[in-house]
Scaffold this motif. Structure first.
Motif, PDB file in Angstrom:
ATOM      1  N   ASP A  83      36.145  46.585  51.454  1.00 16.24           N
ATOM      2  CA  ASP A  83      37.097  45.555  51.111  1.00 16.24           C
ATOM      3  C   ASP A  83      36.566  44.098  51.125  1.00 16.24           C
ATOM      4  O   ASP A  83      36.653  43.283  50.207  1.00 16.24           O
ATOM      5  CB  ASP A  83      38.316  45.796  52.232  1.00 16.24           C
ATOM      6  N   VAL A  84      35.852  43.841  52.525  1.00 18.12           N
ATOM      7  CA  VAL A  84      35.400  42.477  52.655  1.00 18.12           C
ATOM      8  C   VAL A  84      34.091  42.354  51.846  1.00 18.12           C
ATOM      9  O   VAL A  84      34.067  41.241  51.300  1.00 18.12           O
ATOM     10  CB  VAL A  84      34.967  42.581  54.087  1.00 18.12           C
ATOM     11  N   ARG A  85      33.306  43.235  51.583  1.00 15.21           N
ATOM     12  CA  ARG A  85      32.141  43.009  50.572  1.00 15.21           C
ATOM     13  C   ARG A  85      32.733  42.686  49.333  1.00 15.21           C
ATOM     14  O   ARG A  85      32.077  41.856  48.468  1.00 15.21           O
ATOM     15  CB  ARG A  85      31.486  44.291  50.719  1.00 15.21           C
ATOM     16  N   GLU A  86      33.505  43.609  48.606  1.00 17.69           N
ATOM     17  CA  GLU A  86      34.009  43.381  47.140  1.00 17.69           C
ATOM     18  C   GLU A  86      34.855  41.971  47.243  1.00 17.69           C
ATOM     19  O   GLU A  86      34.811  41.484  46.121  1.00 17.69           O
ATOM     20  CB  GLU A  86      35.093  44.714  46.879  1.00 17.69           C
ATOM     21  N   ALA A  87      35.475  41.399  48.202  1.00  9.91           N
ATOM     22  CA  ALA A  87      36.024  40.157  48.106  1.00  9.91           C
ATOM     23  C   ALA A  87      34.991  39.144  47.902  1.00  9.91           C
ATOM     24  O   ALA A  87      35.188  38.283  47.310  1.00  9.91           O
ATOM     25  CB  ALA A  87      37.129  40.066  49.336  1.00  9.91           C
ATOM     26  N   TRP A  88      33.928  39.221  48.764  1.00 13.21           N
ATOM     27  CA  TRP A  88      32.643  38.420  48.500  1.00 13.21           C
ATOM     28  C   TRP A  88      32.464  38.270  47.237  1.00 13.21           C
ATOM     29  O   TRP A  88      31.999  37.341  46.675  1.00 13.21           O
ATOM     30  CB  TRP A  88      31.985  38.487  49.792  1.00 13.21           C
ATOM     31  N   ALA A  89      32.242  39.485  46.676  1.00 11.46           N
ATOM     32  CA  ALA A  89      31.660  39.785  45.317  1.00 11.46           C
ATOM     33  C   ALA A  89      32.455  38.986  44.207  1.00 11.46           C
ATOM     34  O   ALA A  89      32.023  38.422  43.229  1.00 11.46           O
ATOM     35  CB  ALA A  89      31.265  41.138  44.912  1.00 11.46           C
ATOM     36  N   HIS A  90      33.788  38.833  44.462  1.00 13.79           N
ATOM     37  CA  HIS A  90      34.606  38.241  43.677  1.00 13.79           C
ATOM     38  C   HIS A  90      34.953  36.566  44.060  1.00 13.79           C
ATOM     39  O   HIS A  90      35.836  35.829  43.902  1.00 13.79           O
ATOM     40  CB  HIS A  90      36.079  38.940  43.710  1.00 13.79           C
ATOM     41  N   ARG A  91      33.904  35.969  44.616  1.00 14.26           N
ATOM     42  CA  ARG A  91      34.016  34.755  45.139  1.00 14.26           C
ATOM     43  C   ARG A  91      34.328  33.728  44.059  1.00 14.26           C
ATOM     44  O   ARG A  91      35.005  32.572  44.124  1.00 14.26           O
ATOM     45  CB  ARG A  91      32.839  34.264  45.986  1.00 14.26           C
ATOM     46  N   GLU A  92      34.190  33.954  42.861  1.00 13.15           N
ATOM     47  CA  GLU A  92      34.159  33.177  41.663  1.00 13.15           C
ATOM     48  C   GLU A  92      35.633  33.071  41.314  1.00 13.15           C
ATOM     49  O   GLU A  92      36.328  31.984  41.152  1.00 13.15           O
ATOM     50  CB  GLU A  92      33.586  33.504  40.310  1.00 13.15           C
ATOM     51  N   LEU A  93      36.293  34.346  41.516  1.00 18.59           N
ATOM     52  CA  LEU A  93      37.946  34.430  41.349  1.00 18.59           C
ATOM     53  C   LEU A  93      38.594  33.590  42.513  1.00 18.59           C
ATOM     54  O   LEU A  93      39.563  32.536  42.017  1.00 18.59           O
ATOM     55  CB  LEU A  93      38.502  35.819  41.567  1.00 18.59           C
ATOM     56  N   TRP A  94      38.357  33.688  43.772  1.00 18.14           N
ATOM     57  CA  TRP A  94      39.166  33.197  44.809  1.00 18.14           C
ATOM     58  C   TRP A  94      38.619  31.783  44.800  1.00 18.14           C
ATOM     59  O   TRP A  94      39.656  30.930  45.441  1.00 18.14           O
ATOM     60  CB  TRP A  94      39.294  33.983  46.166  1.00 18.14           C
ATOM     61  N   GLY A  95      37.615  31.390  44.590  1.00 23.09           N
ATOM     62  CA  GLY A  95      37.192  30.092  44.611  1.00 23.09           C
ATOM     63  C   GLY A  95      37.842  29.079  43.628  1.00 23.09           C
ATOM     64  O   GLY A  95      38.327  27.954  43.744  1.00 23.09           O
ATOM     65  N   HIS A  96      37.931  29.685  42.313  1.00 25.61           N
ATOM     66  CA  HIS A  96      38.614  29.014  41.352  1.00 25.61           C
ATOM     67  C   HIS A  96      40.262  28.920  41.795  1.00 25.61           C
ATOM     68  O   HIS A  96      40.741  27.940  41.281  1.00 25.61           O
ATOM     69  CB  HIS A  96      38.375  29.829  39.837  1.00 25.61           C
TER      70      HIS A  96
END
Length: 305
Positions: free
Chosen positions: A28-41
């Motif tokens: 869960d944590v690893r996938e969240a980091w992989a979607h950093r462009e999403l939560w960054g935006h």
């Protein structure tokens, strides 16, 4: 028909227990980091939306921080009898770090509650919502650091040489290359903000009384933390005498150590090694507790919100 004994049947674990593994918690944590462009935006859009139709936009963050630090710096420097040229930078940096911690704790308690719609309709790791919130607070912190740069430019001559915060306080070496130690301090702050939001966010989703309790308790933490007062005054007693045991008021407060690993390098203070050790210990223990909570209750968050 031959009856079969239930004892001979293989026991099938409930479906809800299949997701209870540290492997899935880490995923869960690893996938969240992989979607950093999403939560960054999304985090950047949160700030733009908050100051939509404003003339100066996010600069209001800087102005608010500057006025608060200036007012309290002038007031407490007079009350405590400390030089304004060293005390105002101390209060400014303390407030910048405190606002980051405060925002992460307060918004972390209801990070899943306010994202109810996304959690129910967007199949994504729940850690994404925590990352988005922490990134938003990091952006606020970067805006507030502009105030530190301005204050540093004004009082640089006072901070560039050895000085004392209080008349009888310890001698600080002044600004040096150790100012770069603030960078790993800020990284540790962000890492701890993630596990704090995960831990309190999941618990608050199940028990809705937690957010108001935290909101009430956090005010006490502020006054007990050396932000508008210097920790060295705890060892001073009218009429002389060593009252070093009073330092426990600060030392037993974990927020003090998180503030100090960033504030001390930015002001030219010596960072004691025990601050780094305590922060490192909280980082390891806190992340372990957050992963345990994530392991056991990650799948239930969508039903609790």
């Amino acid at each position: 028909m031959q009856a079969t004994s239930t004892v001979d049947r293989p026991e099938v674990p409930p479906a809800s227990t299949k997701s209870r593994s540290f492997r899935r918690a880490f995923a869960d944590v690893r996938e969240a980091w992989a979607h950093r462009e999403l939560w960054g935006h999304l985090g950047w859009q949160d700030i733009k939306q908050r100051y939509r139709r404003s003339v100066i936009g996010p600069l209001w963050i800087t102005i608010s921080m500057a006025t608060t630090a200036l007012a309290l710096g002038l007031l407490y420097s007079t009350l405590l009898g400390t030089p304004i040229d060293t005390f105002l930078p101390y209060v400014t940096v303390g407030f910048i770090i405190w606002n980051f911690i405060l925002g992460c704790v307060i918004e972390g308690t209801d990070v899943f509650i306010v994202n109810e719609g996304l959690i129910k309709h967007l199949p994504a790791p729940i850690t994404i919502h925590v990352m988005r919130m922490v990134w938003r607070q990091v952006l606020f912190l970067l805006h507030n650091l502009v105030v530190y740069v301005i204050v540093l430019a004004i009082f640089f001559t006072a901070l560039d040489k050895p000085y004392q915060m209080t008349p009888n306080g310890p001698m600080n070496p002044g600004l040096s290359w150790e100012i770069v130690l603030a960078i790993p301090g800020l990284v540790l702050l962000a890492l701890n903000a993630v596990w704090v939001a995960l831990l309190f966010g999941v618990i608050s989703t199940r028990f809705r009384d937690i957010p108001p309790v935290v909101n009430s308790f956090i005010n006490l933490v502020f006054f007990m933390t050396p932000i508008v007062w210097d920790a060295s005054i705890l060892t001073k007693v009218t009429g002389g005498g060593d009252m070093g045991w009073r330092m426990l008021v600060a030392e037993l407060n974990p927020v003090y150590h998180f503030v100090e690993i960033v504030r001390a390098p930015l002001l030219g203070h010596t960072v004691d090694w025990h601050h780094w050790a305590i922060v490192g210990g909280f980082t390891v223990v806190g992340w372990f507790a957050a992963l345990v909570i994530l392991r056991n209750y990650r799948a239930r968050v969508s039903y609790w919100v």
